[in-house]
Design a protein around this motif. Structure first.
Motif, mmCIF file in Angstrom:
data_model
loop_
_atom_site.group_PDB
_atom_site.id
_atom_site.type_symbol
_atom_site.label_atom_id
_atom_site.label_comp_id
_atom_site.label_asym_id
_atom_site.label_seq_id
_atom_site.Cartn_x
_atom_site.Cartn_y
_atom_site.Cartn_z
ATOM 1 N N ALA A 1 -1.737 4.204 1.403
ATOM 2 C CA ALA A 1 -1.210 4.588 2.709
ATOM 3 C C ALA A 1 -0.866 6.079 2.753
ATOM 4 O O ALA A 1 -0.825 6.678 3.826
ATOM 5 N N PHE A 2 -0.630 6.656 1.582
ATOM 6 C CA PHE A 2 -0.293 8.082 1.540
ATOM 7 C C PHE A 2 -1.518 8.977 1.692
ATOM 8 O O PHE A 2 -1.395 10.176 1.845
ATOM 9 N N ILE A 3 -2.707 8.379 1.593
ATOM 10 C CA ILE A 3 -3.908 9.201 1.701
ATOM 11 C C ILE A 3 -4.070 9.701 3.132
ATOM 12 O O ILE A 3 -4.117 10.894 3.384
ATOM 13 N N ASN A 4 -4.148 8.758 4.085
ATOM 14 C CA ASN A 4 -4.346 9.228 5.457
ATOM 15 C C ASN A 4 -3.353 8.666 6.465
ATOM 16 O O ASN A 4 -3.110 9.267 7.496
ATOM 17 N N TYR A 5 -2.755 7.493 6.142
ATOM 18 C CA TYR A 5 -1.899 6.882 7.170
ATOM 19 C C TYR A 5 -0.614 7.680 7.416
ATOM 20 O O TYR A 5 -0.360 8.131 8.532
ATOM 21 N N TYR A 6 0.173 7.883 6.365
ATOM 22 C CA TYR A 6 1.449 8.588 6.579
ATOM 23 C C TYR A 6 1.256 10.018 7.093
ATOM 24 O O TYR A 6 1.946 10.431 8.030
ATOM 25 N N PRO A 7 0.307 10.778 6.515
ATOM 26 C CA PRO A 7 0.086 12.112 7.101
ATOM 27 C C PRO A 7 -0.306 12.041 8.582
ATOM 28 O O PRO A 7 0.167 12.856 9.381
ATOM 29 N N SER A 8 -1.122 11.044 8.948
ATOM 30 C CA SER A 8 -1.507 10.932 10.363
ATOM 31 C C SER A 8 -0.313 10.576 11.237
ATOM 32 O O SER A 8 -0.182 11.092 12.348
ATOM 33 N N VAL A 9 0.542 9.697 10.738
ATOM 34 C CA VAL A 9 1.746 9.327 11.488
ATOM 35 C C VAL A 9 2.570 10.576 11.797
ATOM 36 O O VAL A 9 3.026 10.788 12.919
ATOM 37 N N VAL B 1 0.822 -1.219 0.000
ATOM 38 C CA VAL B 1 0.000 0.000 0.000
ATOM 39 C C VAL B 1 0.855 1.268 0.000
ATOM 40 O O VAL B 1 0.322 2.373 -0.006
ATOM 41 N N THR B 2 2.179 1.087 0.007
ATOM 42 C CA THR B 2 3.054 2.251 -0.128
ATOM 43 C C THR B 2 3.512 2.399 -1.570
ATOM 44 O O THR B 2 3.477 3.481 -2.146
ATOM 45 N N CYS B 3 3.901 1.268 -2.161
ATOM 46 C CA CYS B 3 4.532 1.340 -3.482
ATOM 47 C C CYS B 3 3.579 1.023 -4.633
ATOM 48 O O CYS B 3 3.703 1.582 -5.711
ATOM 49 N N PHE B 4 2.639 0.097 -4.434
ATOM 50 C CA PHE B 4 1.857 -0.361 -5.587
ATOM 51 C C PHE B 4 0.472 0.265 -5.664
ATOM 52 O O PHE B 4 0.080 0.776 -6.697
ATOM 53 N N LEU B 5 -0.235 0.195 -4.552
ATOM 54 C CA LEU B 5 -1.540 0.866 -4.499
ATOM 55 C C LEU B 5 -1.410 1.869 -3.366
ATOM 56 O O LEU B 5 -1.743 1.565 -2.235
#
Lengths: 317, 264, 272
Positions: free
Chosen positions: B212-220, B205-209
């Motif tokens: 994770a960049f939609i809400n997970y990484y910003p939330s982290v 979900v980081t590299c292919f679909l």
């Protein structure tokens, strides 16, 4: 020009369905095969052929929707597929079966948006609307959504829409299919008048012989993607569509009898059908000679269908 | 510029058309609210029973969810109808898009607007306010700015994924099913912190679909959840959005070309 | 009656064949579905693993049982998701204006929809669910039920399919009147997902939510067969659950017939 399509086919044999989960089979079909023609400016040309003969495919290639597999097309100096946007500005397209107007909004809103899309000058837009609306009798539907229109109203609205930007060419794909008689009359008069007034070149596909007679001087016939005939309408009807028939309904049942210059096709109750050649005799002469013998209640002249003309063409080629 | 003006024109007609179906609007918003209530309750029940999920407690999870809702509402309102492309192609109505001198994409995106996304927006805002009162985080101007940018880029990543998904039907004719699948998978991924799914999933979900960049990484980043060694790509959301939009536009252009070549 | 049955069975087989072709024509969708089902199984497994890491005794069943439950939930969803129900077909026909032709067909409309839908489900079960369950068995150590549980599970699953069909069918009937069920379906899907125990088992629902979920028919679709599969009920308890399913099948069967009669009378009047 040539246009090929790939069509998936169902596999056959054992476990066919399971195997088709892994790969597909295709056959290539030539919808348009080595077809070549050109239109002169300001002409109205009838484009006819059976269903699936390749008419719509040709129109789609001319309007830039489809790309020819091989061969070349130029529309007023532009290759439609290479310069789709530019081509779009100089052509108008109407598909009788499908509307290109916005379904849920009043017609006038569709026209306003088209004005914006084609960047039509305000003066030209107003002038064209003022001209088209009364000619097509669209006054009462201007505030109606397309969804609520009858087929006739819809097609008239579509044709006006296709002409708002004063295209040089107009492609009409089956514009009169299923349209009522009154709307058809409006359409004939309108198309003829626009062609005369603006010199718009028109390519018209149809199944309807009256469309041809009212509008076209030249016809192109195709079958299975091949050109079958390209020439004047008169010449075509003379050669391949010479037989018309006459239905006569008598006041009282009468026995079968023959009339000179015509052939009895069938009789049913009080009605009889006679087939005759348009260059041998006239309906009036026939009616006169029949009327002298028996009382006639009703008459109908039946024109040959385009299908039968195409069939004749096919047999004679 | 010209395209934006035309988009406005298309949108106006879409809104005029929509006004004819008012009841539908209400039912739509209510349905979205129910949907969110269900999603949140399911997470709530889990946390009620288990207390935490990985190193995320209930308020962290609500933050993650609200963040996603904000992105999703933006995406949904303006481009939720990308999946209609399949119907346009099957019915042949896509032809009409090609005979007008306007980019077909502007016509597709301008064909509709989905008010029901307002339900998501509402949940996103309310959830965020609730989290703010509970967690009482103190952000500087930079963090607020980052938050705003990431909501926008999150929405754009979603747009790009759906744009690519929709464009697939130029090749396969059917894409709705695939998009539906991607959507449901995304829903699961957005509700839970990605790190609980293990390494392989995180890579997926980081590299292919890159959902994770939609809400997970910003939330982290915003919640200071960086437990493991600092990973630079947590800050990449805006970059990913640009990249994905580029890929989407490329696939779309290829697709439109193919449509003209193959026909139907 | 006998003869009619024979014809009906043949119609059913024909539907199954045509559904199979539908599935195989859209090859890409098929494989994506397969990958999806698999990814979902994988990821729900991880959610439970993470939860159990914090508190291993919260649900009363052990982790491997819980993962089996969740994996089964994903597998069954790919057959019984409402998007696969007869209402999608019905609403499409309503929009095209050809639903009258289906209603006027010489076979009972409800049976017709059932046969069509059963073909679809059977094909998906055989080619999507079964392979992914076999894969799940090897990869996620899916539990195998004992003989009694397996028998109970199969009976319960068939009843679940009926409950699911009746509810979807009624939604389709509503669509004939409202002309649009997209938004209603969303709401329905959400409620179903919540109260059916498909994602989170109902026995960990707190207080009033647990009571409400017990009173609704939705748990007949996922929670009951899946709980039987992981061995949550012993002999008598299992029979009790099956009885609840049977009662709902009868109730919903009657309700759907009544609704069908009502809707048809309205649709026919409108059609004039």
């Amino acid at each position: 020009m040539v246009k090929e399509f790939k069509i998936p086919v169902q596999k056959e044999g054992r476990f066919a369905a399971v195997r088709s989960l892994f790969s597909g089979d295709y056959i290539t079909k030539r919808a348009v095969d080595d077809l070549s023609f050109s239109l002169a400016e300001g002409e109205i040309v009838g484009f006819i052929g059976k269903n699936g003969a390749g008419k719509s495919t040709t129109i789609k290639m001319l309007s830039g929707i489809l790309q020819p597999t091989s061969g070349d097309i130029t529309v007023n100096g532009i290759r439609p597929f290479e310069k789709r946007m530019e081509n779009a500005k100089q052509v108008g397209v109407v598909f009788g079966q499908k509307t290109q107007l916005w379904w849920d909004v009043p017609l006038i809103e569709s026209y306003r948006l088209l004005r914006q899309i084609y960047k039509i000058d305000a003066a030209v837009y107003e002038k064209n609307l003022a001209r088209y609306i009364p000619m097509l009798g669209l006054e009462e539907v201007m505030n109606k959504p397309v969804r609520q229109m009858s087929l006739g109203q819809r097609v008239k609205s579509d044709i006006a829409a296709a002409l708002l930007h004063d295209p040089k060419l107009l492609f009409l794909d089956e514009p009169t299919i299923g349209v009522d008689v009154v709307s058809k009359k409006y359409l004939h008069d309108f198309i003829a008048e626009i062609n005369r007034e603006k010199g718009t070149t028109i390519l018209l596909t149809t199944h309807d012989m009256t469309d041809m007679e009212k509008l076209c001087s030249r016809v192109i016939v195709i079958d299975a993607g091949h050109l079958m005939y390209d020439g004047s309408l008169d010449n075509m009807t003379r050669k391949f569509g010479a037989t018309r028939s006459l239905m006569v309904e008598f006041e009282h049942p009468v026995a079968d009898f023959s009339v000179s210059g015509a052939e009895l096709l069938k009789s049913e109750g009080n009605r009889k059908w006679y087939m005759f050649n348009r260059f041998d005799t006239t309906p009036v002469a026939l009616i006169r000679s029949i009327g002298e013998r028996y009382a006639i209640r009703d008459l109908q002249i039946i024109e040959p269908e385009i299908e039968s003309i195409v069939r004749n063409l096919y047999e004679k080629n | 510029m010209e395209n934006i003006r035309l988009y406005g024109g298309f949108l106006r007609v879409a809104i005029l058309g929509k006004m004819q179906y008012k009841a539908d609007f209400l039912v739509g918003v209510v349905s979205v609210l129910i949907l969110n209530a269900v999603n949140l309750s399911l997470i709530g029940i889990l946390v009620y029973n288990f207390n935490t999920l990985g190193n995320w407690d209930i308020w962290d999870l609500l933050f993650l969810y609200s963040f996603w809702m904000l992105c999703r509402s933006l995406y949904g309102i303006f481009s939720g109808h990308l999946s209609d492309l399949e119907e346009l192609i099957v019915s042949g109505n896509f032809d009409a898009y090609l005979i007008r001198p306007v980019s077909p994409f502007v016509q597709l995106i301008g064909k509709d607007i989905n008010y029901s996304g307002a339900g998501d927006l509402l949940v996103g805002i309310l959830g965020f306010i609730l989290v703010k009162t509970q967690m009482d985080f103190d952000w500087g101007i930079l963090k607020w700015l980052y938050f705003g940018v990431c909501v926008l880029t999150g929405a754009l990543i979603q747009v790009a994924i759906n744009w690519i998904g929709a464009s697939l039907c130029f090749w396969t004719t059917r894409s709705r099913a695939a998009m539906h699948i991607a959507e449901r998978f995304t829903v699961l991924m957005q509700q839970y912190p990605v790190n609980i799914f293990g390494k392989y999933f995180q890579v997926f979900v980081t590299c292919f679909l890159p959902v994770a960049f939609i809400n997970y990484y910003p939330s982290v980043v915003l919640l200071d959840k960086t437990t493991d060694k600092l990973c630079i790509w947590q800050y990449f959301s805006p970059l990913v959005a640009v990249l994905m939009l580029g890929i989407a536009a490329w696939v779309w252009t290829k697709g439109v070309k193919r449509y003209a070549g193959a026909g139907n | 009656m006998r003869k009619i049955k024979g014809i009906d069975l043949r119609t059913g087989a024909a539907f199954m064949r045509s559904e199979f072709y539908n599935l195989s024509i859209y090859r890409v969708s098929f494989w994506l579905n397969f990958v999806y089902t698999f990814l979902m199984m994988y990821s729900v497994g991880y959610v439970w693993r993470a939860l159990y890491a914090a508190n291993p005794s919260a649900t009363g069943v052990d982790l491997s049982q819980m993962i089996s439950y969740a994996v089964l939930g994903v597998a069954l969803e790919s057959v019984m998701h409402p998007a696969r129900g007869p209402q999608s077909y019905i609403i499409e026909q309503v929009r095209k204006g050809t639903i009258e032709m289906d209603i006027l067909k010489p076979i009972d409309f409800q049976f017709y929809m059932f046969a069509k839908n059963a073909g679809h489900m059977a094909v998906r079960f055989l080619f999507l669910v079964l392979p992914s369950l076999i894969a799940a068995y090897f990869l996620f150590s899916l539990q195998l039920p004992g003989a009694a549980e397996l028998l109970g599970f199969i009976c319960s699953l068939l009843l679940a399919l009926l409950v699911s069909f009746y509810l979807n069918f009624m939604l389709g009937l509503l669509g004939m009147i409202t002309m649009n069920i997209q938004n209603i379906s969303w709401g329905y899907n959400a409620v179903l997902r919540f109260f059916s125990g498909q994602m989170v088992p109902l026995w960990i629902f707190p207080g009033i939510l647990g009571v409400v979920s017990n009173l609704l028919p939705f748990r007949c679709i996922y929670a009951i067969p899946m709980s039987i599969y992981i061995g949550n009920y012993s002999g008598v308890g299992m029979l009790g659950e099956l009885r609840i399913q049977i009662i709902w099948v009868i109730l919903l069967g009657i309700a759907s017939r009544m609704l069908m009669r009502y809707v048809f009378s309205r649709v026919m009047i409108q059609g004039g």
